[in-house]
Design an enzyme around this catalytic site. Sequence first.
Site, PDB file in Angstrom:
ATOM      1  N   ASP A 184      22.603 -26.550 -18.375  1.00 45.51           N
ATOM      2  CA  ASP A 184      23.473 -27.419 -19.151  1.00 45.51           C
ATOM      3  C   ASP A 184      24.645 -27.765 -18.236  1.00 45.51           C
ATOM      4  OD1 ASP A 184      24.754 -28.684 -21.395  1.00 45.51           O
ATOM      5  OD2 ASP A 184      25.983 -26.885 -21.593  1.00 45.51           O
ATOM      6  N   ASP A 186      28.304 -29.300 -19.412  1.00 49.45           N
ATOM      7  CA  ASP A 186      29.639 -29.010 -19.943  1.00 49.45           C
ATOM      8  C   ASP A 186      29.796 -27.525 -20.256  1.00 49.45           C
ATOM      9  OD1 ASP A 186      29.982 -31.685 -19.745  1.00 49.45           O
ATOM     10  OD2 ASP A 186      30.214 -32.087 -21.876  1.00 49.45           O
TER      11      ASP A 186
END
Length: 404
Positions: A184, A186
């Site tokens: 991922d 963020d």
Amino acid sequence: MLITTTGPDKPGVSSVLFSALTSQGVEVVDIEQVVIRGQLVLGVLVAVESDPEGLQEVVEQAMASVGMHVDVRIGDAIGSDPFAPAQPGSTHVLVLLGAPVTARAFTQIARKLAAVGANIDTIRSIADYPVTGLEVHVSVADDTPEADSELRSMLADVASRGGLDVSIERAGLARRAKRLVVFDVDSTLIQGEVIEMLAAHAGVEPQVAEITEAAMRGELNFTQSLEQRVALLEGLPETVLDEVADQIELTPGARTTIRTLKRLGFRCGVVSGGFTRIIERLVTDLGLDFAVANNLEVSGGRLTGKVEGEIVDRAGKAETLKRYAAGYGIPIPQCVAVGDGANDIDMLTTAGMGIAFNAKPALREVADASLSYPYLDAVLFMLGVTRAEIEAADEADGFPLARS
């Protein structure tokens, strides 16, 4: 005869010992050696046809000549049949990370393992920076899926109370055969949330942050929450995207992690609910193999407050992992996913190993491993890569030592 030699590690110890054994014509049955902070422990099991006491005297004199202590046990004193069939290998591998790993916390882990009939076979240090890491190989007598589940649950509970991060995997070839890692972006590969940085430019940061937190906790549908947040950005000039890209800060250890994984031949990519225009820089900067994210609609040089095309949501992340794994010809059990929020649940549960990084409770509950320290290179330790190996490779390639 079991011969155990201990003392300061130095060149020539093994040579002296085996020269003594050679002179007596013995057969070597088994050998194990470990060095702990400069102290050597070397065990050799040998078969002796006659005069074991004579061999003992020869060995003791030889080791005394190099300043080593030796303990010799003969026959029944060894405690088991030395020629019994070899025991099967460990069933599980635990990785314990802490800052620090306290004696109290490790005691609790050891007690719980004993309580479920799990024997500790070997322990080795894998990291001393930025966290302390131990790799523990254990054998579970009642090796069933139910016991597997019990072991995971028990260790997670003890680890959380002891301030440790713990991963547990089945031992064997599959553990050492990981080939694809998907991150991922963020609050995982980078610090903070990109959409909140955009919101700061639009003066709507509080509203966006509130929606983001609800979505990450799993309280809102991701697609709806993304559409609501992007709508608040309507009217921002397109140039803001480049400004925010310039402001991105990688998570500590991110470069080391990607660099090391690429050395090992891993495919590395990112799958994000964020935005392609900003994330594409990471592909070039870090040498990633792929990146999948959402596209912000732009008209007349300004954001329209809409997303173009299909949104990369919770289910989309898992499908992307499957698609790239298939494209590279990598079985799903050999894939690793790393994320921090509820939007990553499907991706982490799909991968052969799911790692929750400073994650929300909803994700920690389903992950195979959970990291609570803000250093992304701890992912490498969970994969069995040691700090010494990382630093040796960095030094060979001319990278500075990554210690404060």
